[in-house]
Design an enzyme around this catalytic site. Structure first.
Site, PDB file in Angstrom:
ATOM      1  N   HIS A  77       0.809  -1.217   0.000  1.00 24.76           N
ATOM      2  CA  HIS A  77       0.000   0.000   0.000  1.00 24.76           C
ATOM      3  C   HIS A  77       0.847   1.273   0.000  1.00 24.76           C
ATOM      4  O   HIS A  77       2.055   1.259   0.268  1.00 24.76           O
ATOM      5  CB  HIS A  77      -0.963   0.000   1.196  1.00 24.76           C
ATOM      6  CG  HIS A  77      -0.299   0.063   2.541  1.00 24.76           C
ATOM      7  ND1 HIS A  77       0.020   1.254   3.157  1.00 24.76           N
ATOM      8  CD2 HIS A  77       0.078  -0.914   3.403  1.00 24.76           C
ATOM      9  CE1 HIS A  77       0.566   1.007   4.337  1.00 24.76           C
ATOM     10  NE2 HIS A  77       0.615  -0.298   4.512  1.00 24.76           N
TER      11      HIS A  77
ATOM     12  N   CYS B 168       2.601  -4.936   6.970  1.00 23.88           N
ATOM     13  CA  CYS B 168       2.324  -4.734   5.552  1.00 23.88           C
ATOM     14  C   CYS B 168       3.499  -4.033   4.874  1.00 23.88           C
ATOM     15  O   CYS B 168       4.382  -3.468   5.526  1.00 23.88           O
ATOM     16  CB  CYS B 168       1.041  -3.935   5.369  1.00 23.88           C
ATOM     17  SG  CYS B 168      -0.457  -4.883   5.721  1.00 23.88           S
TER      18      CYS B 168
END
Length: 541
Positions: free
Chosen positions: A433, A452
């Protein structure tokens, strides 16, 4: 790989003479027994007994009626024996445990009964299965080494190995087993180079300094110069000062080791320069094992995220077509990014951040207890999906277990996920992301996230992915972005994503690159390899 032949048993009825032929073949002769049927039956019984604890090997012999594939006198059997022993003699080239072939050959030469012969038949089959599985997909089970290595390994079925080997060219079959990608071959060449360096005394005296910079001179600079020469970064030189040639060599070394390439040998650079060739060789052996773990079709187009390198790449037909910096999970127990492969299915533009419960209860609940209006950019949502009025809630009465609310952050430029996330649904809740924290990408070590993978250039990454399905990928992306609403764009062709951990990488051009073992995982892999019988070797130059 273990040797399991029983002790020698002399038989007054049968005498088997084994003699080496060629590299490692066996010639077998036996007198005519009282009845051929009784000998076959005794051989089958001995194979069944020896294979009782080797499930896949036993299944192979049950299926083929207990017929030998090794211990006959046919040309085919002789060719199989020769091919296997040749492969085992070179197991160390692949960083695998070695077999004591001298002991094996001696026991082969002293078979004196049908029982011995059956045990030998099973042992050779077991050695083949162990070798085939090890050289093709590794000798370790990753998940047993570290909980963050969640990669699944597809081992070759032992029955299939034996069937395939028995029906193929023996040497050709064994040659087909190791990874065929160029990276594996380059790692093998680096292994040989390091073994030669060790054989010839290593890289010399370590550099005893905290920092060295251009213009300096002295013993530490000489040690730096000599070490760079022996590592291949600098031509032979008599210079006693930190001159332009040394600065250029240091810069190249820094680039190859993921360091800021300013040409100044600071503490981090000197620490890496002082790493021994033995430690680098261990990194290569670990990288080869990891390469075997990923010895599968990775996808004509795929995303390759190397955690230790802090990069994410798009690879098309073996060539890197896009590369960006990344931020990975922080080096604490519940934040380290895991290693696994999955398939990217879509991207979400203007995403909502659904705060993981672990973050909500560990980080935000204590803040809400102190101040109900803390983290006001986040919304609390009840079980019916309604936004909660914080003023009506006494947060002090909740524990991490009893906290009843979900926490969400609506789409915005301040959203923790930035303006786009790339989804490959997985049970670890890991994805790639954007991020509003752009300053972190300038750091040398970029381990800051909750697990992440944050991308430095997420928009360009999105354009590259969409280019396969849109004539104007930039417009496609921005048309969705400008709505300021959460929008999902499916990838018409899903893209495999491989999150890996490689502290040694061998590019097509230039020297092998090394990276720090940021999570300590490679140290665990190396310890496990040593426990399995893998050892460092120097070679004669």
């Amino acid at each position: 790989m273990t040797n399991k032949l029983p002790k020698r048993v002399r038989s007054p009825f049968l005498t088997f003479a084994f003699a080496a032929v060629g590299a490692a073949a066996l010639s077998i002769s036996s007198p005519v027994p009282a009845t051929a049927q009784s000998t076959v039956s005794a051989f089958a019984q001995s194979v069944a007994e020896a294979a009782a604890r080797e499930g896949e090997v036993a299944a192979f012999y049950r299926a083929n009626g207990y017929q030998p594939i090794w211990t006959g006198n046919s040309a085919e059997d002789l060719s199989r024996r020769k091919a296997l022993l040749t492969a085992l003699s070179k197991a160390g080239d692949h960083g695998l445990p070695t077999v004591d072939l001298g002991d094996l050959k001696m026991r082969m030469a002293n078979v004196t009964s049908v029982r011995d012969l059956g045990a030998l038949e099973v042992e050779l089959s077991t050695l083949l299965v162990d070798y085939a599985q090890g050289v093709s997909s590794g000798i370790l089970t990753p998940s047993k080494i570290d909980s963050g290595i969640v990669r699944k390994i597809n081992r070759k079925d032992g029955t299939d190995v034996l069937s395939g080997f028995a029906s193929s060219s023996p040497a050709g079959y064994l040659k087909s087993l190791p990874p065929k990608n160029a990276e594996y071959g380059r790692l093998m060449r680096e292994k040989l180079r390091l073994e030669n360096a060790i054989q010839h005394g290593g890289w010399g005296k370590t550099v005893a300094a905290k920092k060295l910079k251009p213009g300096q001179s002295g013993d530490a600079v000489i040690a730096l110069r000599n070490r760079l020469v022996r590592m291949g970064y600098l031509s032979r030189s008599a210079s006693r000062s930190y001159d332009a040639s040394i600065q250029k060599a240091v810069q190249q070394f820094q680039a190859d080791h993921g360091l800021t390439d300013d040409g100044v040998a600071g503490a981090g650079t000197i620490a890496e320069i002082n790493v021994t060739p033995e430690k680098r060789l261990a990194s290569i052996l670990v990288a080869m094992e990891r390469e075997r773990w990923t010895n599968f079709e990775r996808g004509e187009r795929h995303v390759w995220v190397n955690l230790t390198d802090f990069t994410a790449k798009i690879v098309d037909r073996g060539s890197v077509t896009f590369r960006t910096r990344s931020v990975i999970g922080k080096n604490v127990s519940d934040r380290r990014s895991p290693e696994f492969s999955d398939v990217m299915e879509h991207m979400v533009i203007n995403p909502t951040w659904n705060v993981p419960r672990s973050i909500a209860t560990k980080e935000y609940l204590p803040m809400l207890k102190n101040n109900p209006n803390a983290v006001s950019h986040l919304k609390l949502i009840d079980s019916r999906g309604r936004v909660v009025n914080r003023g009506a809630v006494d947060f002090t009465k909740f524990t991490a277990r009893s906290f009843p609310f979900a926490i969400k952050q609506p789409p915005s430029s301040r959203n923790a996920l930035g303006l786009v996330k790339f989804m490959f649904p997985n049970k670890y809740n890991i994805y790639l992301h954007d991020t509003p924290s752009k300053n972190l990408f300038a750091r040398e070590v970029r381990a800051f996230s909750h697990g992440c993978i944050r991308l430095s250039d997420p928009f360009d990454f999105a354009y590259a992915l969409l280019a396969k399905q849109s004539s104007n990928p930039k417009a496609t992306f921005h048309n969705a972005l400008e709505t300021r609403r959460e929008t999902r764009i499916d990838l018409e062709k899903h893209v495999p994503v491989h999150i890996v951990y490689r502290t040694a990488v061998a590019p097509a051009k230039g020297r092998v690159n090394y990276r720090r073992d940021i999570y300590g995982r490679d140290a665990k892999v190396w310890a496990a390899l040593q426990n399995a019988g893998v050892a460092l070797h120097a070679v004669d130059g």
